[in-house]
Design a protein around this motif. Structure first.
Motif, mmCIF file in Angstrom:
data_model
loop_
_atom_site.group_PDB
_atom_site.id
_atom_site.type_symbol
_atom_site.label_atom_id
_atom_site.label_comp_id
_atom_site.label_asym_id
_atom_site.label_seq_id
_atom_site.Cartn_x
_atom_site.Cartn_y
_atom_site.Cartn_z
ATOM 1 N N GLU A 52 0.732 -1.418 0.009
ATOM 2 C CA GLU A 52 0.001 0.023 0.093
ATOM 3 C C GLU A 52 0.624 1.328 -0.583
ATOM 4 O O GLU A 52 0.652 2.615 0.151
ATOM 5 N N ALA A 53 2.212 1.700 0.635
ATOM 6 C CA ALA A 53 2.926 2.515 0.355
ATOM 7 C C ALA A 53 3.724 2.813 -0.431
ATOM 8 O O ALA A 53 3.898 3.957 -0.775
ATOM 9 N N LEU A 54 3.526 1.647 -1.529
ATOM 10 C CA LEU A 54 4.014 1.676 -2.788
ATOM 11 C C LEU A 54 3.058 2.544 -3.804
ATOM 12 O O LEU A 54 3.167 2.725 -4.589
ATOM 13 N N GLY A 55 2.294 2.819 -3.657
ATOM 14 C CA GLY A 55 1.307 3.510 -4.316
ATOM 15 C C GLY A 55 -0.478 3.147 -4.332
ATOM 16 O O GLY A 55 -0.541 1.858 -4.124
ATOM 17 N N PRO A 56 -1.600 3.454 -5.078
ATOM 18 C CA PRO A 56 -3.037 3.529 -4.859
ATOM 19 C C PRO A 56 -2.854 2.097 -5.951
ATOM 20 O O PRO A 56 -3.469 1.350 -5.620
ATOM 21 N N MET A 57 -2.516 2.142 -6.941
ATOM 22 C CA MET A 57 -2.153 1.175 -8.510
ATOM 23 C C MET A 57 -1.737 -0.456 -7.316
ATOM 24 O O MET A 57 -2.227 -0.994 -7.897
ATOM 25 N N VAL A 58 -0.820 -0.092 -7.497
ATOM 26 C CA VAL A 58 0.231 -1.408 -6.351
ATOM 27 C C VAL A 58 -1.061 -1.716 -5.262
ATOM 28 O O VAL A 58 -1.032 -2.939 -4.969
ATOM 29 N N GLY A 59 -1.209 -0.766 -4.557
ATOM 30 C CA GLY A 59 -1.951 -1.548 -3.069
ATOM 31 C C GLY A 59 -3.417 -1.950 -3.604
ATOM 32 O O GLY A 59 -3.706 -2.660 -2.334
ATOM 33 N N LEU A 60 -3.357 -1.817 -4.508
ATOM 34 C CA LEU A 60 -4.631 -2.668 -5.049
ATOM 35 C C LEU A 60 -4.638 -4.082 -5.052
ATOM 36 O O LEU A 60 -6.124 -4.905 -4.893
ATOM 37 N N ILE A 61 -3.993 -5.008 -5.482
ATOM 38 C CA ILE A 61 -3.686 -5.550 -5.053
ATOM 39 C C ILE A 61 -3.500 -5.948 -3.845
ATOM 40 O O ILE A 61 -4.021 -7.507 -3.597
ATOM 41 N N SER A 62 -3.188 -4.950 -3.494
ATOM 42 C CA SER A 62 -3.272 -5.721 -1.263
ATOM 43 C C SER A 62 -4.628 -5.936 -0.798
ATOM 44 O O SER A 62 -5.043 -6.491 0.220
ATOM 45 N N LYS A 63 -5.639 -5.505 -1.875
ATOM 46 C CA LYS A 63 -7.329 -5.328 -1.260
ATOM 47 C C LYS A 63 -7.366 -7.111 -1.237
ATOM 48 O O LYS A 63 -8.009 -7.722 -0.223
ATOM 49 N N GLU A 64 -6.978 -7.597 -2.391
ATOM 50 C CA GLU A 64 -7.113 -9.152 -2.716
ATOM 51 C C GLU A 64 -6.837 -10.006 -1.488
ATOM 52 O O GLU A 64 -7.585 -11.335 -0.712
ATOM 53 N N ILE A 65 -5.214 -9.081 -1.252
ATOM 54 C CA ILE A 65 -4.439 -10.378 -0.203
ATOM 55 C C ILE A 65 -5.200 -10.591 0.996
ATOM 56 O O ILE A 65 -5.012 -11.308 1.904
ATOM 57 N N GLU A 66 -5.939 -9.474 1.931
ATOM 58 C CA GLU A 66 -5.796 -8.882 2.150
ATOM 59 C C GLU A 66 -7.752 -9.700 2.976
ATOM 60 O O GLU A 66 -7.683 -10.971 4.203
#
Length: 307
Positions: free
Chosen positions: A105-119
């Motif tokens: 998420e600290a890498l920006g909103p576009m990369v942070g989108l990926i983290s939502k699926e992991i969460e």
């Protein structure tokens, strides 16, 4: 709407699509709650391991003031994850993912989108663990571990006797044992199993491990490649195998938004590439130990291709 606005909107839709389908084929089961307090205060017995011990060698990793992601916290969780001779404790494993999500998420909103699926996937395992505690309908192997596990050796039994653990989701191997015996794992159809969900996280962990490993490399001669290029290369070697063409294209768009190397310096509180390499190599060793143990457990139970 102008051409540029339409292009931006199209890219956003693709990235949102990527976020929902990132871990191979999308999220198959949705849960209403995201449980964050998964027994964070519990202390589980574990055996020392030479590979994991290597993580603590070298320069001390400091706490970075004023930021959410803490590489020191990530290393702490990774060190607590391996247990006994070849098992993985799920509570610190999921906590490691919590910290990795903050990193993404600290890498920006576009990369942070990926983290939502992991969460979402870590929440599924936590929800299953909570439901299992409320309704313990299956018996565990000796001391809460899998009967077909190599971890039933005498040394490990002595450690486990003192814990009196009966939690089905205490570790990777106990989860495998219980879900197999409850009939939750299907090798031909998708099921609401922790094993299937963990396999998706397991694949994503290899992608992150390879990316961080590449980011830590210090070339003897020539330029340092961009994080965007390295992340794309790591993805192509790992997760892309399980993704459709459109998801692979969307992933490439997300990687274009990857920040420059200087952002990574600030994330782990270092000044240059040499210091970054020292810190990231610790993380890579810790992730590698966890990945190898989980891989072995899946291999022994024929679970590497769960649908």
């Amino acid at each position: 709407m102008g051409v540029k606005s339409k292009a931006a909107a199209a890219i956003l839709v693709l990235l949102l699509f990527l976020g929902s389908l990132w871990l191979q084929g999308g999220l198959d089961y949705h849960w209403d709650s995201c449980l964050k307090g998964y027994n964070q205060g519990n202390n589980f017995p574990q055996l020392s391991n030479s590979s994991v011990a290597d993580v603590v060698e070298g320069p001390h990793v400091s706490v970075c003031p004023g930021q959410t992601f803490q590489v020191s916290a990530l290393l702490s969780h990774l060190l607590a994850t391996p247990a006994y001779t070849s098992d993985v404790l799920l509570q610190p494993y999921l906590s490691s993912w919590d910290e990795l999500v903050k990193f993404m998420e600290a890498l920006g909103p576009m990369v942070g989108l990926i983290s939502k699926e992991i969460e979402t996937k870590t929440s599924i395992i936590r929800q299953l663990a909570l439901l299992s505690k409320k309704n313990p309908e299956a018996e565990l192997g000796p001391y809460g571990h899998s009967l077909n596990s190599v971890d039933t050796q005498s040394e490990e039994k002595n450690h486990l006797k003192g814990s009196h653990n009966t939690d089905a989701y205490h570790s990777v191997r106990s989860m495998i044992w219980v879900e197999m015996n409850r009939g939750l794992v299907d090798f031909h159809h998708q099921t609401e199993s922790g094993c299937r969900t963990l396999l998706r996280l397991h694949r994503a962990l290899l992608w992150l491990k390879l990316f961080l490993q590449k980011l830590a490399e210090t070339p003897v001669a020539g330029r340092l490649r961009s994080p965007s290029e390295l992340c794309k290369e790591a993805y192509q070697s790992t997760l892309s195998t399980y993704h459709t063409w459109i998801v692979r294209r969307a992933a490439e768009l997300a990687f274009i938004a990857m920040p420059e190397r200087g952002i990574f310096f600030r994330l782990v509180c270092v000044q240059n590439q040499q210091e970054l390499s020292a810190v990231l190599n610790k993380v890579v060793v810790g992730i590698g130990e966890v990945y190898d143990r989980t891989q072995k457990a899946f291999e022994e139970n024929g679970m590497l291709d769960l649908p």
